[in-house]
Design a protein around this motif. Structure first.
Motif, short mmCIF file in Angstrom:
data_model
loop_
_atom_site.label_atom_id
_atom_site.label_comp_id
_atom_site.label_asym_id
_atom_site.label_seq_id
_atom_site.Cartn_x
_atom_site.Cartn_y
_atom_site.Cartn_z
N UNK A 63 1.16 -1.15 -0.13
CA UNK A 63 0.16 0.22 -0.04
C UNK A 63 1.10 1.24 -0.03
N UNK A 113 -3.15 3.32 -0.09
CA UNK A 113 -3.95 2.59 -1.43
C UNK A 113 -3.15 1.50 -1.89
N UNK A 114 -3.80 0.41 -2.35
CA UNK A 114 -3.40 -0.82 -2.76
C UNK A 114 -2.98 -0.64 -4.06
N UNK A 150 -1.95 -2.23 -6.33
CA UNK A 150 -2.62 -3.08 -7.75
C UNK A 150 -3.54 -2.24 -8.30
N UNK A 151 -4.08 -1.42 -7.47
CA UNK A 151 -5.13 -0.53 -8.26
C UNK A 151 -4.51 0.67 -8.79
#
Lengths: 92, 425
Positions: A60, A64-65, A67-68
């Motif tokens: 993160x 926020x991850x 991956x996104x």
């Protein structure tokens, strides 16, 4: 461009018990390489043979991850906080 | 005592002693309990179970915590009801409802929390915590009240009121986080590194998850030690789904099912599939958060996380920890996974209420709508023995169905009643 990395318990043996490490980096992939230079073997724990983030690892950036975002290509900047968190938790 | 040998990484096979630990230090894979099935097979029988308490602890020999003095608010042993009304609507003559909405804190979570809380006390913890979509917070707080230890429960701030009040009433430390469940879970994973607390679904997760096996055991016992042809199950992380399957296979391997010979558990206790277990496992997710069902329909071996946007908040886990294992269970059992349209969730709740007199929460609406689809598509034949799992209570999500309130408003007189009643008939 100093970034703070929070180290989860399973990786603290590699960081000599440190729960936070500061790294100079502009991109997440570079940050992982630098951590690996300081703590040999660190990268293998996070990244698979294809260079992708391992399935059971979440990273993160400021909560926020990634991956996104752009995965290991995500840009990092001064004052950012990175958390490495095992994916196997929670739920039902 | 619990008949366990330790923990083992499901991915790389590394072994650990039975500690409060959920991930492998080397590959971050999930740790699973390793049982001493040789000893279990000597002590457990249909009779020993029948003599046990009317709670999940009747299966104590098959659980990873000591069962002699558990933290027990009488979770489990919930009704299995022949669903004549719903079955008639759906053309299913052999349909049963496992009504787990009547557990003490009104969801199936009491099963897993009872095991986790018992194990936490065994380990000497004085605080029990969790990241929750609501039902788990209620259950952890209730079990802590019973055990006399501190509860710290973390929930997303947008939860339904019934779940927030349903947790707060037991007086835990209730932490309302301005974020999604996945964010709450991430925060708790970090806190678990720094606080000496038993997080039931983090550092206690290997033990906690095993509590859901009792959903499999009970259905088999209530069907006179037979397994159903189909089960229909709601899913968020996929853990409960996989544990029901594991429960069925344990019973078969231990020779506890009628007419089934016991057999070895093989090299991997978690992937064993006894040939007598022919139950098809059908998973239901809500379309607004359906990463496992999506992976299944796209034939992906990995589950791609999503950002949830669903009415079914108790199923709103975008990053399902057991997703890949759930997909393997669907494959092995020749089952299915379905993403129920959001618009069908409330219809599912109403259908169950109006045909069976059971009021379920939004997750149950997903499950019943998924069952309807399975029946309509012919995936479940009319005479096949089918069990649908209803895992949470409707009073927790009344906001979703407020529209049903449309009373006849009258004055307190016969005339007023008769006027309105004539019009309503």
């Amino acid at each position: 461009m100093s970034v703070v990395v929070r180290i989860p318990t399973p990786l603290r043996r590699m960081t000599n018990g440190k729960d936070k490490v500061e790294v100079e980096s502009t991109v997440l992939g570079e940050l992982v390489d630098k951590l690996n230079a300081e703590f040999p073997g660190f990268k293998d724990r996070l990244v698979d043979e294809e260079g992708e983030l391992r399935y059971f690892v979440n990273i993160y950036l400021n909560g926020e991850d990634v991956r996104f975002m752009d995965g290991l290509g995500t840009a990092t900047s001064d004052g950012d906080e990175i958390s490495i968190v095992p994916a196997v938790a929670g739920g039902f | 005592m619990a008949f366990i040998n330790g923990l083992k990484c499901r991915e790389c096979g590394r072994e650990y002693s039975a500690e409060p630990l959920n991930v492998c230090e080397f590959c971050f894979g999930p740790l699973e309990v390793v049982y001493d099935y040789a000893t279990i097979s000597e002590v457990v029988s249909q009779d020993s179970i029948a003599k046990g308490p009317l709670s999940i602890w009747r299966y104590k020999d098959l659980l990873p915590a000591q069962g002699d003095d558990p933290v027990d608010i009488m979770a489990g042993y919930t009704p299995l009801i022949k669903a004549k009304g719903l079955g008639k609507q759906l053309g299913l003559n052999n349909l049963y409802i496992k009504n787990d909405s009547v557990n003490p804190s009104f969801s199936f979570k009491d099963r897993v929390v009872s095991v986790a809380a018992t194990k936490a006390l065994e380990f000497g913890y004085e605080t029990i915590a969790c990241a929750s979509t609501g039902n788990l917070a209620c259950s952890v707080a209730a079990h802590c009240a019973r055990a006399g230890v501190r509860a710290v429960v973390f929930i997303p701030s947008n939860l339904e009121r019934g779940k927030i009040v349903g947790a707060a009433i037991y007086n835990p430390i209730l932490v309302s986080v301005d974020g999604t469940y996945d964010q709450v879970n991430r925060l708790c994973s970090e806190l678990a590194d720094d606080y000496p607390w038993a997080f039931v679904n983090i550092n206690m997760r290997p033990y906690y998850a095993e509590g859901s096996k009792t959903l499999g055991y009970e259905v088999a016992e209530q069907l006179d030690w037979r397994l159903p042809d189909h089960v229909v199950v709601p899913s968020a992380s996929g853990a409960m789904f996989t544990k029901i399957w594991k429960g069925f296979n344990e019973l078969a391997c231990l020779g506890l099912l009628d007419g089934v010979e016991s057999s070895s558990f093989g090299v991997d206790q978690n992937t064993v599939h006894h040939p007598a277990v022919k139950t098809k496992m059908h998973m239901q997710q809500a379309e607004g958060c359906s990463p496992i069902a999506t992976a299944w329909s796209n034939k992906q071996s990995q589950v791609i996380p999503v950002q949830p946007d669903s009415l079914a908040k108790s199923l709103a886990i975008g990053n399902p920890a057991d997703g890949i294992y759930a997909i393997k269970v669907i494959e092995k059992s020749e089952g299915s996974a379905y993403a129920v349209p959001e618009s069908e969730i409330v219809n599912g709740i109403k259908l169950l209420a109006e045909t069976e007199g059971i009021f379920t929460e939004t997750a149950g609406g997903v499950t019943v709508s998924g069952l309807k689809k399975l029946a309509e598509s012919g995936a479940i034949k009319s005479d096949e023995l089918t069990v649908v799992y209803i895992t949470g209570n409707g009073l927790k999500t009344i906001e979703a169905v407020e529209e049903v309130v449309d009373p006849l408003d009258i004055k307190p007189s016969m005339r007023s009643f008769e006027e309105m009643f004539q019009g309503a008939k």
